[in-house]
Design an enzyme around this catalytic site. Structure first.
Site, PDB file in Angstrom:
ATOM      1  N   TYR A  61      -2.470  -6.691  -8.821  1.00 22.26           N
ATOM      2  CA  TYR A  61      -3.696  -7.160  -9.466  1.00 22.26           C
ATOM      3  C   TYR A  61      -4.511  -8.065  -8.551  1.00 22.26           C
ATOM      4  O   TYR A  61      -5.740  -8.106  -8.646  1.00 22.26           O
ATOM      5  CB  TYR A  61      -3.360  -7.856 -10.783  1.00 22.26           C
ATOM      6  CG  TYR A  61      -2.928  -6.867 -11.845  1.00 22.26           C
ATOM      7  CD1 TYR A  61      -3.861  -6.081 -12.507  1.00 22.26           C
ATOM      8  CD2 TYR A  61      -1.584  -6.691 -12.144  1.00 22.26           C
ATOM      9  CE1 TYR A  61      -3.472  -5.149 -13.454  1.00 22.26           C
ATOM     10  CE2 TYR A  61      -1.182  -5.762 -13.093  1.00 22.26           C
ATOM     11  CZ  TYR A  61      -2.131  -4.992 -13.745  1.00 22.26           C
ATOM     12  OH  TYR A  61      -1.738  -4.064 -14.677  1.00 22.26           O
ATOM     13  N   GLY A 111     -10.023  10.603 -12.912  1.00 20.34           N
ATOM     14  CA  GLY A 111     -10.331  10.696 -14.340  1.00 20.34           C
ATOM     15  C   GLY A 111     -11.808  10.571 -14.608  1.00 20.34           C
ATOM     16  O   GLY A 111     -12.383  11.317 -15.417  1.00 20.34           O
ATOM     17  N   THR A 112     -12.458   9.640 -13.911  1.00 24.85           N
ATOM     18  CA  THR A 112     -13.902   9.465 -14.053  1.00 24.85           C
ATOM     19  C   THR A 112     -14.651  10.705 -13.602  1.00 24.85           C
ATOM     20  O   THR A 112     -15.597  11.154 -14.259  1.00 24.85           O
ATOM     21  CB  THR A 112     -14.371   8.255 -13.210  1.00 24.85           C
ATOM     22  OG1 THR A 112     -13.662   7.097 -13.625  1.00 24.85           O
ATOM     23  CG2 THR A 112     -15.864   8.021 -13.368  1.00 24.85           C
ATOM     24  N   MET A 119       0.522  -0.523  -4.698  1.00 23.81           N
ATOM     25  CA  MET A 119      -0.050   0.577  -5.453  1.00 23.81           C
ATOM     26  C   MET A 119       0.140   1.898  -4.709  1.00 23.81           C
ATOM     27  O   MET A 119       0.210   1.923  -3.486  1.00 23.81           O
ATOM     28  CB  MET A 119      -1.525   0.310  -5.721  1.00 23.81           C
ATOM     29  CG  MET A 119      -1.749  -0.800  -6.740  1.00 23.81           C
ATOM     30  SD  MET A 119      -3.448  -1.379  -6.760  1.00 23.81           S
ATOM     31  CE  MET A 119      -3.520  -2.234  -5.203  1.00 23.81           C
ATOM     32  N   GLU A 160       4.446   2.235  -5.883  1.00 23.12           N
ATOM     33  CA  GLU A 160       4.816   2.238  -7.302  1.00 23.12           C
ATOM     34  C   GLU A 160       5.323   3.590  -7.788  1.00 23.12           C
ATOM     35  O   GLU A 160       6.092   3.664  -8.754  1.00 23.12           O
ATOM     36  CB  GLU A 160       3.632   1.805  -8.161  1.00 23.12           C
ATOM     37  CG  GLU A 160       2.434   2.743  -8.082  1.00 23.12           C
ATOM     38  CD  GLU A 160       1.275   2.285  -8.953  1.00 23.12           C
ATOM     39  OE1 GLU A 160       1.529   1.899 -10.111  1.00 23.12           O
ATOM     40  OE2 GLU A 160       0.127   2.320  -8.470  1.00 23.12           O
ATOM     41  N   GLY A 173      -9.788   1.590 -13.338  1.00 24.17           N
ATOM     42  CA  GLY A 173      -9.366   0.282 -12.849  1.00 24.17           C
ATOM     43  C   GLY A 173     -10.354  -0.299 -11.858  1.00 24.17           C
ATOM     44  O   GLY A 173     -11.123   0.423 -11.218  1.00 24.17           O
ATOM     45  N   ARG A 178       0.523   5.562  -6.974  1.00 25.98           N
ATOM     46  CA  ARG A 178       1.199   6.307  -8.036  1.00 25.98           C
ATOM     47  C   ARG A 178       1.664   7.676  -7.547  1.00 25.98           C
ATOM     48  O   ARG A 178       2.770   8.107  -7.819  1.00 25.98           O
ATOM     49  CB  ARG A 178       0.255   6.468  -9.235  1.00 25.98           C
ATOM     50  CG  ARG A 178       0.851   7.249 -10.399  1.00 25.98           C
ATOM     51  CD  ARG A 178      -0.159   7.414 -11.519  1.00 25.98           C
ATOM     52  NE  ARG A 178      -0.474   6.163 -12.173  1.00 25.98           N
ATOM     53  CZ  ARG A 178      -1.627   5.497 -12.029  1.00 25.98           C
ATOM     54  NH1 ARG A 178      -2.565   5.980 -11.241  1.00 25.98           N
ATOM     55  NH2 ARG A 178      -1.837   4.383 -12.657  1.00 25.98           N
ATOM     56  N   ASP A 192      -5.939   4.048  -3.996  1.00 25.90           N
ATOM     57  CA  ASP A 192      -4.796   4.752  -3.400  1.00 25.90           C
ATOM     58  C   ASP A 192      -5.210   5.731  -2.308  1.00 25.90           C
ATOM     59  O   ASP A 192      -4.352   6.265  -1.607  1.00 25.90           O
ATOM     60  CB  ASP A 192      -4.023   5.525  -4.472  1.00 25.90           C
ATOM     61  CG  ASP A 192      -3.383   4.617  -5.503  1.00 25.90           C
ATOM     62  OD1 ASP A 192      -3.287   3.403  -5.238  1.00 25.90           O
ATOM     63  OD2 ASP A 192      -2.982   5.107  -6.570  1.00 25.90           O
ATOM     64  N   ARG A 221     -11.207   2.670 -19.793  1.00 25.11           N
ATOM     65  CA  ARG A 221     -10.560   3.971 -19.617  1.00 25.11           C
ATOM     66  C   ARG A 221     -10.749   4.781 -20.896  1.00 25.11           C
ATOM     67  O   ARG A 221     -11.069   4.240 -21.947  1.00 25.11           O
ATOM     68  CB  ARG A 221      -9.071   3.804 -19.321  1.00 25.11           C
ATOM     69  CG  ARG A 221      -8.765   3.080 -18.021  1.00 25.11           C
ATOM     70  CD  ARG A 221      -7.268   3.066 -17.752  1.00 25.11           C
ATOM     71  NE  ARG A 221      -6.910   2.276 -16.587  1.00 25.11           N
ATOM     72  CZ  ARG A 221      -6.904   2.730 -15.337  1.00 25.11           C
ATOM     73  NH1 ARG A 221      -7.232   3.992 -15.108  1.00 25.11           N
ATOM     74  NH2 ARG A 221      -6.554   1.952 -14.336  1.00 25.11           N
TER      75      ARG A 221
END
Length: 572
Positions: free
Chosen positions: A498, A217-218, A289, A342, A126, A291, A246, A190
Site C-alpha cells: 500500500y 478490468g477497466t 505486488m 504475491e 486500484g 498477482r 504489475d 471497482r
C-alpha cells in the site's frame, strides 16, 4: 436494457496481408464492424514466435474522415507510420513487416472540431503512482487543443452510472498541482456498471472523447462501452491509458507506475537487508505486488543487489529445496533476504488450505458427534450462554479421537446416532448451526468442498483473483522448520504494497505519464477509438482493445534475459 456483452472480442478471419497493411475498420459515421473468432493467447515474451497474428489484428478503428486542421504545429504522424511488432529475430527473413502497431501521436488533420468537443476522464481500479500526472496531462493537452470542456467522473465507473452521475469540470486551475500528490484526485472504485448506463451519461453530457485510465478490468469495461457505441454507429471515441503497477498487460512493454514501484520496493528490500544483517541468522522477507507476473519482484531484486531468493508466479518453487538452501545460506553468511511476489506459491497455498480444511472437517465432525450424544449437556451450555432470539454458541472442545462405531447410550448399550431435537441443536463456532446434530462441514468423501476458493483465491469486484498471503505462509513454514531443527532464525516480514501504490510518481514515471496522456489526446481527436495507448520498441503505439482481450497476461519469460539475470544473482 443492457445489451449482451461478448466474453471476448472476436477477430476477423485472415485476409491477404498485402491488402491489410494500411487498412483499418471504420466505425461511427456510416460504418460497421467485422468480427470472427478469437484465437488462443500467445507467449508475447517470445519475439520470434508470432503465432497466428495477422495484420488485421493490429488495425485500429477510426471514427471517420479528418476534416479539421490540427492546432498543433508539431504534427509528425500519419496512419501509415508503423512500429514493428518483432523487435529482433535470429533470422531477419522471419521478421514480418505487416505485423506492426499504428503510431500514437499528433496528426495534421483531426476528426473532431475542438471548439465543439467535450472530453471525459475516468480512473478505475486500484491506485497507482502517476494517476494524477495522467489526469493533469490529459486536461492540459485537451484544453491546449481548444476543447469546450473537460469532465472528470468521480469514483470510477460508478460516477458514470445512472444512479450517481458524479462528475466535476477540470480546468487549468484545479489540476495545476495534483501531480504533487499520490492517488487520484477523481477517486476510484471497482466493479462493473452497465455499458448502457455509461453511454447514456456520455450522451447526456455530450462527451465526444472518453479516456479510461485503469488496468485490464477497466479496459474490459472500455471495450464493452466501445462495442455498444460501435453497434449504434455513434461519433464517440473511447481510448484507454493502461494502468497496471504489475506491468502485465500484453503488447505493452511498459506501463506507468512500474518504475516508481521498483524504486520504492528497493527501499523496502534495503530495510529488510539491514534488519537481517543485524541479528544472528536474520531473514528479511519482502512481499511485493505481482498477482500473475513477477516483474516488480524481479526488477527490484536486480536493482537491490541484496536479494538471495526471488519467488515469482511464473516459476513454481519447491518449499523443501527453499528451506534447504536457506539453511545453507545461514551456515555460510548468517543472514538472507527473500523477495516473493504475491501470486507466487499458489500450489503451496492450495495444499495448505486443503490440509487446514481437512483438520477443520475432522474437528467439526467430532463436535457434531459429541453434541449428538450429549444433548443434555449441550442444552445446559446453551441456556448459560443464551442470547434472546439468537441460538447459543457453546464453547465445546471436541474429543481428539472419535470412537469408531456406535456410541454407548446412558444404559451402556450401543445405539445409532440419534438426532438432536431442533430446539437443542448447538451452534458450532466452526461451522455454524448443526441442524439435527449433523455436521455441516464437508463430508469425508469431499473434504475439499468450498475450500479451494478460500486458498486458491476468490475474486474481487474487478474479477482479479485474491490469493492467500504467501508471505505469512512462508514466514510460518520457515520459522517452524528452523524451530524443529533447533536452529536460531530471526524473521522480519515487510509488506510495502500500500505504501508503493500511494506514493507520488518518480521523475521518470511522471515524464512517461505526460507523454502517454498527450498521445492519447492526439489520437482520440484524430478519430482513433477502441484502443489503448501503449509503448513498444521505445515508441508510443495504439493497441486495439481486441488485442488486449486476446493476449491474457504478460509474464516473465523464464528463458529471457531478465530472469537469467535474476537467477545469476540469487541462490534458488
Amino acid at each position: 436494457m443492457t445489451p449482451p456483452v461478448p466474453a471476448q472480442f472476436p477477430i476477423p478471419s485472415p485476409a491477404p496481408r498485402s491488402a491489410l497493411l494500411h487498412t483499418a475498420p471504420t466505425v461511427g459515421r456510416g460504418a460497421g464492424a467485422v468480427f470472427g473468432t478469437s484465437p488462443p493467447p500467445l507467449d508475447f515474451e517470445s519475439d520470434a514466435d508470432v503465432g497466428d497474428l495477422q495484420a488485421q489484428h493490429f488495425a485500429v478503428p477510426t471514427l471517420g474522415p479528418c476534416d479539421y486542421d490540427s492546432p498543433r504545429r508539431d504534427c509528425r504522424y500519419g496512419d501509415q507510420d508503423k512500429i514493428l511488432f518483432q523487435n529482433h529475430s535470429r533470422n531477419p527473413r522471419t521478421v514480418d513487416p505487416y505485423l506492426a502497431f499504428e503510431c500514437a501521436g499528433a496528426r495534421s488533420k483531426i476528426h473532431f472540431d475542438p471548439k465543439n468537443t467535450t472530453v471525459g476522464i475516468v480512473t478505475c481500479g486500484g491506485i497507482c503512482p502517476g494517476l494524477n500526472d495522467v489526469i493533469r496531462a490529459i486536461t492540459y493537452s485537451a484544453l491546449n487543443y481548444g476543447v469546450k470542456r473537460v469532465i472528470g467522473f468521480r469514483y470510477g465507473y460508478q460516477g458514470m452510472s445512472r444512479a450517481k452521475r458524479d462528475y466535476i469540470e477540470l480546468t487549468y486551475q484545479n489540476v495545476n498541482q495534483i501531480h504533487y500528490m499520490g492517488g487520484t484526485c477523481l477517486g476510484t472504485s471497482r466493479g462493473e456498471i452497465p455499458a448502457e448506463e455509461m453511454l447514456e451519461t456520455l450522451q447526456l453530457l455530450n462527451v465526444n472523447c472518453m479516456f479510461t485510465i485503469g488496468g485490464d478490468g477497466t479496459q474490459r469495461g472500455s471495450a464493452t462501452l466501445f462495442s455498444l457505441i460501435q453497434s449504434r454507429q455513434l461519433d464517440i471515441a473511447v481510448v484507454g491509458i493502461p494502468k497496471t503497477i504489475d506491468n502485465d498487460i500484453p503488447f505493452i512493454s511498459r506501463s506507468f507506475g512500474f518504475d516508481t514501484a521498483v524504486e520504492v520496493a528497493r527501499d523496502a528490500i534495503n530495510g529488510a537487508h539491514i534488519e537481517a544483517t543485524s541479528v544472528t541468522n536474520g531473514l528479511g522477507i519482502v512481499k511485493l505486488m505481482g498477482r500473475d507476473a513477477g516483474f516488480i519482484a524481479a526488477k527490484s531484486t536486480l536493482s537491490s543487489g541484496d536479494v538471495n531468493f526471488c519467488l515469482v508466479p511464473e516459476e513454481p518453487f519447491d518449499l523443501n529445496l527453499l528451506l534447504e538452501r536457506l539453511e545453507q545460506r545461514f551456515e555460510a553468511r548468517g543472514h538472507a533476504v527473500l523477495v516473493v511476489a504475491e501470486g507466487a506459491g499458489v500450489p503451496q497455498l492450495i495444499d495448505e488450505g486443503h490440509r487446514l480444511a481437512e483438520e477443520k472437517m475432522k474437528a467439526d465432525v467430532a463436535l457434531a458427534y459429541w453434541a449428538a450424544h450429549h444433548p443434555a449437556e449441550v442444552a445446559t451450555m446453551a441456556e448459560k450462554r443464551a442470547v434472546p432470539g439468537v441460538a447459543a454458541a457453546p464453547i465445546i472442545r471436541p474429543p481428539t479421537i472419535m470412537p469408531a462405531g456406535p456410541a454407548p447410550t446412558s444404559q451402556g448399550s450401543p445405539s445409532t446416532n440419534p438426532p438432536v431435537p431442533a430446539a437443542e441443536a448447538p451452534h458450532s463456532a466452526l461451522t455454524g448451526q448443526l441442524a439435527s446434530g449433523q455436521p455441516t462441514a464437508p463430508t469425508p468423501a469431499n473434504p475439499q468442498s468450498a475450500l479451494t476458493a478460500t486458498f486458491a483465491g476468490t475474486a474481487d469486484k474487478s474479477g482479479n483473483v485474491k490469493f492467500g498471503d504467501i508471505g505469512i505462509f512462508l514466514k510460518k513454514k520457515i520459522e517452524d522448520h528452523f524451530k524443529g531443527k533447533r536452529i536460531e532464525c530471526n524473521t522480519k516480514y515487510i509488506d510495502p504494497s500500500y505504501l508503493i501504490r500511494s506514493v507520488r510518481a518518480n521523475a521518470n514515471d511522471s515524464a512517461f505519464c505526460i507523454e502517454l496522456a498527450q498521445k492519447a489526446v492526439d489520437s482520440a481527436l484524430a478519430g482513433k477509438t477502441g484502443c489503448v495507448v501503449g509503448y513498444w520498441n521505445d515508441e508510443y503505439t495504439l493497441v486495439p482493445f481486441s488485442m488486449i482481450a486476446r493476449g491474457g497476461k504478460k509474464k516473465i519469460n523464464l528463458r529471457g534475459h531478465l530472469w537469467n539475470s535474476v537467477k545469476s544473482m540469487t541462490e534458488l
